[in-house]
Design a protein around this motif. Structure first.
Motif, PDB file in Angstrom:
ATOM      1  N   LEU A  61      41.295 -38.918  71.498  1.00  0.00           N
ATOM      2  CA  LEU A  61      39.871 -38.801  71.193  1.00  0.00           C
ATOM      3  C   LEU A  61      39.561 -37.466  70.527  1.00  0.00           C
ATOM      4  O   LEU A  61      40.261 -36.479  70.738  1.00  0.00           O
ATOM      5  CB  LEU A  61      39.057 -38.901  72.487  1.00  0.00           C
ATOM      6  CG  LEU A  61      38.953 -40.299  73.080  1.00  0.00           C
ATOM      7  CD1 LEU A  61      38.358 -40.214  74.462  1.00  0.00           C
ATOM      8  CD2 LEU A  61      38.104 -41.188  72.198  1.00  0.00           C
ATOM      9  N   PRO A  62      38.518 -37.434  69.696  1.00  0.00           N
ATOM     10  CA  PRO A  62      38.088 -36.146  69.139  1.00  0.00           C
ATOM     11  C   PRO A  62      37.607 -35.206  70.252  1.00  0.00           C
ATOM     12  O   PRO A  62      37.324 -35.645  71.367  1.00  0.00           O
ATOM     13  CB  PRO A  62      36.937 -36.534  68.205  1.00  0.00           C
ATOM     14  CG  PRO A  62      36.480 -37.876  68.664  1.00  0.00           C
ATOM     15  CD  PRO A  62      37.691 -38.551  69.210  1.00  0.00           C
ATOM     16  N   ASP A  63      37.501 -33.921  69.908  1.00  0.00           N
ATOM     17  CA  ASP A  63      37.129 -32.912  70.903  1.00  0.00           C
ATOM     18  C   ASP A  63      35.832 -33.229  71.629  1.00  0.00           C
ATOM     19  O   ASP A  63      35.672 -32.909  72.798  1.00  0.00           O
ATOM     20  CB  ASP A  63      36.983 -31.551  70.224  1.00  0.00           C
ATOM     21  CG  ASP A  63      38.333 -30.934  70.000  1.00  0.00           C
ATOM     22  OD1 ASP A  63      39.307 -31.471  70.563  1.00  0.00           O
ATOM     23  OD2 ASP A  63      38.415 -29.933  69.268  1.00  0.00           O
ATOM     24  N   ALA A  64      34.912 -33.830  70.882  1.00  0.00           N
ATOM     25  CA  ALA A  64      33.595 -34.070  71.467  1.00  0.00           C
ATOM     26  C   ALA A  64      33.584 -35.291  72.383  1.00  0.00           C
ATOM     27  O   ALA A  64      32.570 -35.601  72.973  1.00  0.00           O
ATOM     28  CB  ALA A  64      32.560 -34.239  70.364  1.00  0.00           C
ATOM     29  N   GLY A  65      34.713 -35.992  72.480  1.00  0.00           N
ATOM     30  CA  GLY A  65      34.734 -37.205  73.274  1.00  0.00           C
ATOM     31  C   GLY A  65      35.543 -37.043  74.543  1.00  0.00           C
ATOM     32  O   GLY A  65      36.441 -36.209  74.622  1.00  0.00           O
ATOM     33  N   GLY A  66      35.242 -37.836  75.528  1.00  0.00           N
ATOM     34  CA  GLY A  66      36.006 -37.788  76.769  1.00  0.00           C
ATOM     35  C   GLY A  66      35.957 -39.131  77.477  1.00  0.00           C
ATOM     36  O   GLY A  66      34.988 -39.876  77.348  1.00  0.00           O
ATOM     37  N   ILE A  67      37.045 -39.432  78.193  1.00  0.00           N
ATOM     38  CA  ILE A  67      37.074 -40.673  78.966  1.00  0.00           C
ATOM     39  C   ILE A  67      36.456 -40.365  80.319  1.00  0.00           C
ATOM     40  O   ILE A  67      36.887 -39.452  81.025  1.00  0.00           O
ATOM     41  CB  ILE A  67      38.515 -41.180  79.116  1.00  0.00           C
ATOM     42  CG1 ILE A  67      39.076 -41.507  77.730  1.00  0.00           C
ATOM     43  CG2 ILE A  67      38.567 -42.393  80.026  1.00  0.00           C
ATOM     44  CD1 ILE A  67      40.563 -41.722  77.713  1.00  0.00           C
ATOM     45  N   VAL A  68      35.418 -41.097  80.659  1.00  0.00           N
ATOM     46  CA  VAL A  68      34.672 -40.779  81.870  1.00  0.00           C
ATOM     47  C   VAL A  68      35.133 -41.630  83.044  1.00  0.00           C
ATOM     48  O   VAL A  68      35.011 -41.238  84.193  1.00  0.00           O
ATOM     49  CB  VAL A  68      33.164 -40.981  81.635  1.00  0.00           C
ATOM     50  CG1 VAL A  68      32.371 -40.357  82.746  1.00  0.00           C
ATOM     51  CG2 VAL A  68      32.761 -40.384  80.309  1.00  0.00           C
ATOM     52  N   GLY A  69      35.656 -42.797  82.757  1.00  0.00           N
ATOM     53  CA  GLY A  69      36.072 -43.630  83.877  1.00  0.00           C
ATOM     54  C   GLY A  69      36.900 -44.797  83.407  1.00  0.00           C
ATOM     55  O   GLY A  69      37.041 -45.044  82.210  1.00  0.00           O
ATOM     56  N   GLY A  70      37.467 -45.510  84.387  1.00  0.00           N
ATOM     57  CA  GLY A  70      38.243 -46.689  84.063  1.00  0.00           C
ATOM     58  C   GLY A  70      39.725 -46.425  84.085  1.00  0.00           C
ATOM     59  O   GLY A  70      40.171 -45.325  84.425  1.00  0.00           O
TER      60      GLY A  70
END
Lengths: 688, 478
Positions: A61-70
């Motif tokens: 993912l790009p820097d501004a993105g993040g996996i929050v769950g799952g």
């Protein structure tokens, strides 16, 4: 390892993007499985989160993105819990990935072979001769002709299709269990797309590899996938097997997608459009995300979020229509009543039925513009003194006739010179030779000053709605510019009134004239561009792929608008496109271009139903179709489009032509006439 | 009239520049899309702190750009004015300017730096460090009183600084409170919690540092030479203040000279291509192949000869020196437009293929209108970034050129001339370090604040720089 366990299992995946002032929930509780050896297609329009899903799986993912769950489980192992170093062994080794733009995904200073070898060195102990042999084997596997030589070439020496094949070879280097292909053929022409898809299909079959195909093109899905998932606004709204999906799409959104595809059979009416636009993903949803645009929505759709319900036939849809116990027939009936106005753009033009009989009387055969033997050559400078060493024959003797109130479709692959024809007619590029006759005067040879008053009869709409409006000018100034330059409208007041009328005509609120382009969506920008072209009351509009950068549902809106405007104002269009179904929907006549020349010309039914030229046949057969039941012979063209700097001797098409014979290499064929309107330049048809 | 206003060439251009900047600011305020990036600049704490410091330099520079000649006598009903041209800054800092010593003295010293033969009151002679005429002259017993006097004055100054800062801070809060319709108290707390949209906290902290450090300096300057004196006994602090204007003039007027060349030629080369492009490219490749220093030296020396052979054209020495300064700006401008022109050419090459420009061609819009309406507004961000970035480079270039001796007139006070005159004394033992140190400190402060400000401007205007914060998972979950 049980055979039932899916290879990739994504559960409740949530990926958020930080957009500065708000959080975008790009992927919101997405769950799906990819089984071993199957092709799983993830379909959706731009911005629906399909690419973000793929990048989340790869953890790229790009820097501004993040996996929050799952969770993302590859063969039972959760990739999201892995350390980054472990993940590096997964990428490339167990999951390969192909990106959309082959030109950007290869390193320009490394040869094709080196780039493939790099992936091998990282994950395998191969060295020296064994490594070189493996590289060659891989390049041959993706059907790169003359692989031994090609592996030492740099990306700039390879064509787009070749580059994409090198990308596939890199992704396959270590025999991954899963290949993620993110719009692998979107940047390619149909004939090249057909070749690349063939390669993918064959590799997947022979290697028993799983393929996760991300695309917006339902035609590609139909030809490739075993199972399909449709994404909308960050969610999966439907999953189904390919056959069930194409036989009967369950979710109202999927149905609308099919309805808004242009085709010849829909010529006489307007395309179905999905009103409004995709909701912003920054807000919380209390109901169905599609409710505001759905024809079958009722109160419940706004109040509660639908779950994933079984729609029969192995299909699962996120829609209240399929909730257990819901009485479908009643809901369907009720839904028709709940028509409502949409906010931003007045839907008048979209929802107007297109009148069967035109308001503007089309007097056929009234020739508006005659293009005779138009030539546009670009000099290639070289050497110390920048002498002309070669010429790019972009357009090499094109003759066309455009009739008032009619649409001439100009079809061809990228690089065939179709855009240059449009620009040459408007003198946006200077023609090298030939005539463009309008009203008895030759536009190609007028001086700049003498041409100016003529310019109001011809306008152009461009492909990229983001590049066609000056970001520093308000809509008002953009629309006024043409009128001011050509001296139309008495003073500012009259022009302002006209701007309002123009905006209303293209289905926008006149109030938007005080805004800047960045505040509009792609479809709205294209409407503004159409209004700008209309501002000087032209008689011919050259449409240079006006919908190819737009999503299917928006494309339908624009096509409807163009069609309605033609009926109302008697406009003639020169519609340049590579998309056959759009041409089929809109055009009255079709000209097929290959390497700077027109190879076939005729009425749309003649050319598209009974193509005579081998190139037209190959082109039409390469277009992916939704309906796989009707068996058709697919003609696979060999090789790529030759360079227009040195076109092949004789017929330009003969090196790739399946029907070529001796004479084809000797002389360019004359046009053979089949009917009053249908002609093709091919030696197969001796002069009639 | 007790004085006659003198408008030097550089003054006139500075006024013009101020007017242009004010007009632009007014224009930007009215256009949302132009104002947006500036608001982004205003939201970056570093940029704002740098801007505050830079503003201080600009105020000093502007005060030094209002020139006049005081009257000395009235003869036959006609006022005779002094040959010496003074500025507002000179008037404010009159004591600093007037209190000249005989030669070098160290910062805050009460005695000269060199031993001299002094006539003793009782007759007879002694070799000793003589007392300064002005520095610490109020002290009866310098050896005993010096330390406590310095400490007392510095403390007083600092205290005055704190008070002044409080007054300014409260004024600011009151202003913000009136605009927001809120309580002064609330605004004060909001500022310190960093909750205001514009990071006023950064401005106030900068102001506090400047005032608490600057006020003791001023308090001490009243009785001492805080940075010592130079060879001819002039106060180095005064010289440093005067140098600010020279630096600003070079940094800003040069861009004024350079811009028309860079804008017109760069954009034209990219837009028209063909032979226009070839001609302009040849021009700037040739120009940038000639060593800049050589060209500047030749031009400045020619100018020097011209000035010396035409003394009748200048009624004062200052006017002469000023013309040379202006000429230096012009020649620096002529040699430095190539970089920006090259950037703009590339951008125009890209823009001319944009579809909105093609659409304008389809309407038959004239070349000039396309250049001014479509291309220029779309390259302005590059121009702005380049101008702000160039500023510090030019200030430093002046210092280097003056050091080499082809810069400003020797009578013009600049960082370069200060360094040049201090150069020889570096070899002395004990070393005379204060001229160089003062020039260094002032120049560093000015260039650093300009660079920090330029960085903030570039971040806000450059569309290629995405200042997206990395996604912080923990923060989002909380």
């Amino acid at each position: 390892m049980s055979p039932e366990r899916p290879l990739l299992s994504v559960r409740d995946l949530r990926t958020w993007l930080d957009a500065g002032d708000a959080i975008v929930r790009a992927v919101d509780r997405v769950s799906f499985d990819v089984r071993r050896g199957e092709t799983f297609a993830l379909v959706g329009e731009s911005g629906c989160g399909k690419s973000m899903t793929a990048l989340s799986i790869m953890r790229l993912l790009p820097d501004a993105g993040g996996i929050v769950g799952g969770s993302v489980e590859l063969d039972g192992q959760d990739l999201l819990q892995m350390p980054e170093s472990g993940m590096r062994d997964v990428r490339g080794r167990r999951i390969g990935m192909i990106f959309q733009e082959p030109a950007l995904s290869l390193n320009p200073v490394m040869t094709a072979g080196e780039q493939v070898a790099e992936a091998l060195r990282r994950h395998t102990p191969l060295e020296g001769g064994a490594l070189a042999a493996r590289v060659r084997e891989l390049l041959e596997a993706v059907r790169i002709p003359d692989a031994a030589r090609r592996k030492d070439e740099y990306p700039f020496q390879l064509s787009g299709g070749m580059k994409q094949r090198v990308m596939i070879a890199m992704a396959l280097a270590c025999d991954p269990e899963l290949l993620v292909a993110d719009e692998p053929t979107t940047a390619l022409d149909v004939t090249i797309q057909a070749q690349v898809l063939d390669v993918l299909r064959e590799l997947q079959k022979t290697r028993r590899m799983s393929l996760m195909l991300i695309t917006h093109d339902l035609g590609v899905v139909s030809g490739m996938a075993h199972r399909v998932a449709v994404m909308y606004a960050g969610e999966i709204v439907e999953t189904a097997s390919r056959d069930a999906f194409f036989a009967r799409p369950a979710h109202p959104y999927s149905r609308k997608l099919f309805d808004s595809l242009p085709s010849g059979s829909k010529r006489d009416g307007a395309l179905a459009v999905i009103r409004g636009s995709v909701p912003a993903l920054t807000r919380e949803f209390t109901g169905c995300r599609f409710a505001d645009r759905c024809d079958s929505a009722w109160e419940l759709c706004r109040k509660s979020v639908p779950g994933l319900y079984d729609a029969g036939n192995g299909q699962i849809a996120r829609c209240h229509l399929y909730a257990p116990g819901a009485d479908k027939s009643e809901k369907w009936g009720q839904s028709r009543i709940s028509e409502r106005d949409s906010s931003m753009q007045s839907q008048k033009i979209d929802s107007d039925p297109i009148f069967p009989d035109p308001i503007f009387p089309i007097t056929s055969n009234e020739s508006l513009l005659l293009v005779k033997d138009l030539k546009v050559h670009f000099p290639v400078h070289g050497g110390l003194l920048k002498r002309v060493v070669a010429r790019v024959r972009a357009v090499d003797g094109v003759s066309l006739e455009i009739e008032a109130g009619r649409t001439l479709g100009l079809v061809g692959e990228s690089g065939c010179g179709k855009t240059t024809v449009g620009k040459g007619i408007l003198r946006l590029v200077e023609p090298t030779g030939g005539q463009v006759v309008f009203n008895g005067s030759d536009l190609a040879h007028l001086s700049r000053a003498a041409l100016r008053p003529m310019r109001k009869h011809f306008q152009i709409i461009f492909q990229d709605p983001y590049a066609s409006l000056n970001p520093r000018m308000r809509v008002l100034e953009t629309l006024e510019e043409g009128m001011a330059a050509l001296g139309l409208g008495e003073g500012r007041e009259a022009r302002q009134a006209r701007v309002d009328a123009l905006l209303a005509e293209v289905g926008l609120d006149p109030e938007v004239k005080f805004r800047y382009p960045h505040e509009f969506s792609g479809g709205q920008r294209q409407r503004i561009a159409i209004a700008r072209a209309l501002s000087v009351e032209p008689r011919l509009i050259i449409c240079d792929e006006p919908t190819s950068a737009l999503d299917v549902s928006v494309q339908a809106q624009i096509l409807n608008l163009l069609k309605a405007l033609q009926r109302k104002k008697g406009l003639a269009y020169l519609f340049i496109s590579h998309n056959i179904s759009v041409i089929e929907f809109l055009a009255h006549e079709v000209a097929v271009m290959y390497l700077g020349r027109i190879v076939e010309h005729g009425h749309v039914d003649e050319v598209l139903r009974a193509p005579r030229h081998p190139y037209t046949r190959a082109l039409l057969s390469a277009v992916p179709v939704l309906d796989r039941t009707t068996k058709r012979e697919v003609i696979r063209l060999q090789g790529e489009l030759p360079s227009p700097v040195s076109p092949p001797a004789g017929c330009h098409f003969h090196p790739r032509c399946p029907d070529a014979f001796e004479r084809c290499g000797q002389a360019y064929p004359d046009s053979a006439r089949f009917t009053a309107s249908h002609t093709a330049a091919c030696h197969l048809y001796p002069m009639v | 009239m007790p004085f006659k206003i003198v408008i030097l060439w550089t003054d006139a251009l500075i006024y013009l520049l101020v007017v242009v900047v004010l007009l632009l600011a007014w224009h930007v305020r009215r256009h949302e899309h132009l104002a947006a990036p500036w608001r982004k600049v205003a939201r970056s704490p570093g940029g704002l702190a740098a801007a505050a410091l830079l503003a201080l330099f600009v105020v000093i520079g502007l005060a030094d750009s209002v020139h006049y000649r005081p009257s000395v006598a009235v003869k036959d009903g006609k006022t005779v004015y002094a040959v010496e041209v003074l500025s507002l800054l000179d008037a404010i800092a009159a004591p600093l300017r007037a209190r000249k010593e005989k030669t070098y003295s160290a910062p805050l010293a009460t005695r000269l730096f060199a031993k001299e033969t002094i006539e003793l009151p009782g007759g007879g002679q002694a070799r000793d460090y003589p007392r300064l005429k002005h520095g610490g002259a109020h002290l009866e017993q310098p050896e005993e009183q010096w330390a406590s006097d310095i400490a007392r004055r510095a403390l007083w100054g600092a205290a005055a600084g704190v008070v002044l800062w409080l007054v300014l801070a409260i004024l600011l809060c009151a202003l913000l409170a009136r605009r927001a319709g809120a309580d002064v108290d609330e605004i004060w707390r909001a500022i310190w919690r960093g909750e205001t949209e514009v990071p006023w906290r950064a401005v106030l902290v900068t102001l506090a540092v400047v005032l608490v450090a600057g006020m003791p300096l001023l308090a001490l300057a009243a009785k001492y030479h805080v940075f010592g004196t130079d060879k001819v006994g002039q106060d180095v602090f005064y010289q440093s203040l005067k140098s600010i204007r020279t630096g600003l003039v070079i940094g800003t007027l040069t861009t004024l000279v350079m811009l028309p060349f860079a804008l017109l030629l760069g954009v034209m080369a990219g837009y028209f291509k063909g032979w226009v492009d070839d001609a302009i490219q040849y021009l700037y490749t040739t120009l940038s192949s000639i060593p800049g220093v050589l060209l500047i030296a030749a031009a400045v020396l020619m100018m020097q000869v011209y000035i010396e052979t035409h003394p009748e054209l200048f009624d004062t020495v200052t006017a002469r020196a000023d013309l040379r300064l202006l000429f230096l700006c012009v020649i620096l401008g002529i040699t430095s437009w190539t970089g920006l022109a090259r950037l703009l050419r590339g951008e125009a090459l890209k823009l001319r293929e944009m579809e909105y420009i093609q659409a304008a061609h389809a309407f038959g819009v004239s070349h000039w209108r396309i250049l001014t309406r479509h291309i220029l507004p779309n390259v302005m961000h590059i121009v702005l970034i380049a101008v702000v970035m160039d500023f510090s480079g030019l200030v430093l270039a002046e210092a280097v050129l003056s050091y080499v001796g082809v810069g400003v007139d020797p009578s013009t006070i600049s960082f370069g001339t200060m360094i040049n005159s201090a150069r020889l004394e570096m070899a002395r033992d004990p070393m005379v370090w204060w001229s160089l140190a003062a020039a260094f400190c002032f120049m560093l402060l000015m260039v650093l604040s300009a660079n920090l400000f330029a960085d903030a401007v570039r971040d806000a205007f450059d569309p290629r720089i995405r200042t997206a914060r990395p996604f912080r998972l923990a923060a989002q979950k909380a």
